[in-house]
Design an enzyme around this catalytic site. Structure first.
Site, mmCIF file in Angstrom:
data_model
loop_
_atom_site.group_PDB
_atom_site.id
_atom_site.type_symbol
_atom_site.label_atom_id
_atom_site.label_comp_id
_atom_site.label_asym_id
_atom_site.label_seq_id
_atom_site.Cartn_x
_atom_site.Cartn_y
_atom_site.Cartn_z
ATOM 1 N N HIS A 1 1.056 -1.243 -0.105
ATOM 2 C CA HIS A 1 -0.137 0.070 0.009
ATOM 3 C C HIS A 1 0.834 1.079 0.060
ATOM 4 O O HIS A 1 1.227 1.821 1.086
ATOM 5 C CB HIS A 1 -0.829 -0.097 1.309
ATOM 6 C CG HIS A 1 -1.761 1.204 1.279
ATOM 7 N ND1 HIS A 1 -3.276 0.983 1.147
ATOM 8 C CD2 HIS A 1 -1.605 2.502 1.810
ATOM 9 C CE1 HIS A 1 -3.965 2.068 1.438
ATOM 10 N NE2 HIS A 1 -2.894 2.944 1.844
ATOM 11 N N ASP B 1 -1.277 -9.835 1.152
ATOM 12 C CA ASP B 1 -0.621 -9.049 0.012
ATOM 13 C C ASP B 1 -1.700 -8.433 -1.031
ATOM 14 O O ASP B 1 -1.613 -8.790 -2.235
ATOM 15 C CB ASP B 1 0.263 -10.189 -0.922
ATOM 16 C CG ASP B 1 1.329 -9.336 -1.566
ATOM 17 O OD1 ASP B 1 1.632 -8.268 -1.363
ATOM 18 O OD2 ASP B 1 1.936 -10.119 -2.074
ATOM 19 N N GLU C 1 0.697 -1.874 4.444
ATOM 20 C CA GLU C 1 1.331 -0.527 4.148
ATOM 21 C C GLU C 1 2.612 -0.564 5.052
ATOM 22 O O GLU C 1 2.756 -0.780 5.917
ATOM 23 C CB GLU C 1 0.516 0.594 4.907
ATOM 24 C CG GLU C 1 0.904 2.077 4.628
ATOM 25 C CD GLU C 1 0.093 3.035 5.282
ATOM 26 O OE1 GLU C 1 -0.087 4.333 4.423
ATOM 27 O OE2 GLU C 1 -0.741 3.002 5.952
#
Ligand SMILES: *[C@@H]1O[C@H](CO)[C@@H](O)[C@H](O)[C@H]1NC(C)=O
Length: 424
Positions: free
Chosen positions: A343, A394, A403
């Protein structure tokens, strides 16, 4: 001794030797350390100095942003999935001053400057002195104008970067580092005088960008142990640190932290890996303090040794690097398997050479939702990590898991540097 027995012993010795050298060679901490630092370079924006390691092909998307020293507007930033080069959201600058106090931001800044002054003390004494004098004046400002930046700049920093925990801990954190860096008596007196006022002993269950309590107590405990007897008035910090460390250990009566079945520290809320790296860092620091003082931590009826704390920290680092049920590293670019859909805007959107045309705010959404791997490998980024049962999706929309953040990597750099220099 019979030949057979001798042979068996010999085999055992050889096997032991092989298994210990295999274990020691399993992870390349030096490689992971280099990559963990490279990640910070990838996070920089604005005009970069010529020494930047990420000016090459690795993260070209991060090399330029509209202007240096300009902050973003948290709400509009979160509403767009854009490359730094394309950002057209508000770039408003906010500051703290007498009328808009931020003892949290200023206290933390003073702590960082003071700590950095220690690092540069022998290498560059002039720079070190400059860092220390800045730390002193920033701390003075933080203390004289007390308040949280989330009160004075509420709309700018909340809900994303609110100071949930209050500014008091950052004042003690700043004073503790200033004392370590300057050895000035005034900071020791400040700590003693404000220990209760600033709630030194409250909520010691976490260490991170918001809550410094565990770090404060661990850091000051070292003073107590090193001056033996002279610092009795700081004894409560050592006792707080001891009981905090006990809460992290599996199998002791006051254990509070949970572990996944695969052995990863797990705390609820937000990115878990930030807790893993910061708590492991404190375990390792405490392990070193204990070993120098030749002490153990009393945990209820049991006691924990410095070796136990170090091995627990190492177990966490090894889990991150791939010793886990999924056999994957949670550091991008380290080992044969790692997260592919992190992310991260710059990593997931095509780089400028591959896609020169401007990508607007909402145009990025298709890259965000795409099942394809990210086109730019953000080497060294460590993600939020697996869930409580060691599973990892994932997938970009699972931001708690996928993230990366600077505050996950920061304590990890210290851990990797230690294991690189000292081995297991
Ligand atoms: C973790 O994720 C897996 C796979 O998505 C899921 O089956 C499992 O229930 C999750 N565990 C927890 C504790 O959330």
């Amino acid at each position: 001794m019979s030949t057979l027995l001798r042979l068996a012993l010999l085999t055992l010795i050889v096997l032991l030797h092989i298994s210990s050298s295999v274990a020691a060679a399993r992870h390349d901490y030096g490689d992971a350390l280099r990559k963990s630092i490279l990640f910070f370079e990838g996070q920089r924006s604005g005009e970069l100095p010529p020494t930047s390691a990420s000016s090459g092909a690795a993260t070209p998307h991060c090399a330029t942003a509209p202007q240096p020293d300009v902050l973003g507007d948290a709400l509009s930033d979160h509403g767009c999935w854009e490359r730094p080069e394309d950002m057209d959201t508000l770039r408003t600058v906010y500051k703290i001053d007498q009328n808009h106090p931020g003892s949290d931001v200023a206290g933390e800044t003073a702590a960082a400057l003071a700590a950095a002054s220690i690092v540069f003390r022998s290498r560059d004494p002039r720079y070190s002195a400059l860092l220390l004098s800045r730390a002193i004046s920033v701390f003075e400002f933080a203390d004289r104008h007390r308040g949280a930046y989330s009160s004075s700049l509420r709309k700018a920093v909340c809900p994303f970067y609110c100071d949930f925990n209050g500014y008091q801990d950052e004042l003690l954190w700043g004073a503790a580092w200033l004392h370590k860096a300057s050895r000035r008596r005034e900071y020791r007196e400040y700590i003693v005088k404000n220990e209760v006022v600033l709630h030194a002993g409250d909520t010691i269950n976490e260490f991170g960008w918001d809550n410094k309590h565990a770090g404060i107590n661990v850091l000051i405990s070292k003073e107590v142990r090193s001056v033996d007897g002279e610092a009795d008035y700081l004894n409560s910090f050592k006792n707080n640190a001891d009981s905090f460390i006990c809460t992290l250990l599996p199998g002791v009566s006051n254990s509070q932290v949970q572990y996944s079945p695969g052995g990863l520290i797990f705390k609820t809320g937000g990115s878990n890996m930030q807790h893993v790296t910061s708590l492991s860092f404190l375990l390792l620091a405490y392990s070193n303090y204990l070993s120098h003082a030749n002490k153990v931590v009393p945990c209820g009826g049991k006691s924990a040794t410095s070796t136990q704390l170090r091995l627990l920290a190492k177990r966490q680092v090894d889990y991150i690097l791939g010793d886990n049920p999924l056999r994957m590293s949670y550091m991008v670019g380290y080992g044969p398997r790692y997260p592919m859909r992190i992310h991260h805007r710059g990593s997931s959107l095509p780089a400028i050479p591959a896609h020169p045309a401007h990508i607007q705010c909402k145009e990025g959404t298709r890259f965000y939702l795409s099942p394809n791997p990210n086109p730019n490998v953000l080497v060294g980024a460590v993600v939020g990590g697996p869930n409580r049962s060691d599973a990892f999706p994932d997938s970009r929309p699972f931001f708690q898991e996928s993230e990366p953040t600077t505050y996950i990597n920061a304590p990890l750099v210290g851990l990797l540097a230690y294991f690189w220099a000292h081995g297991a």
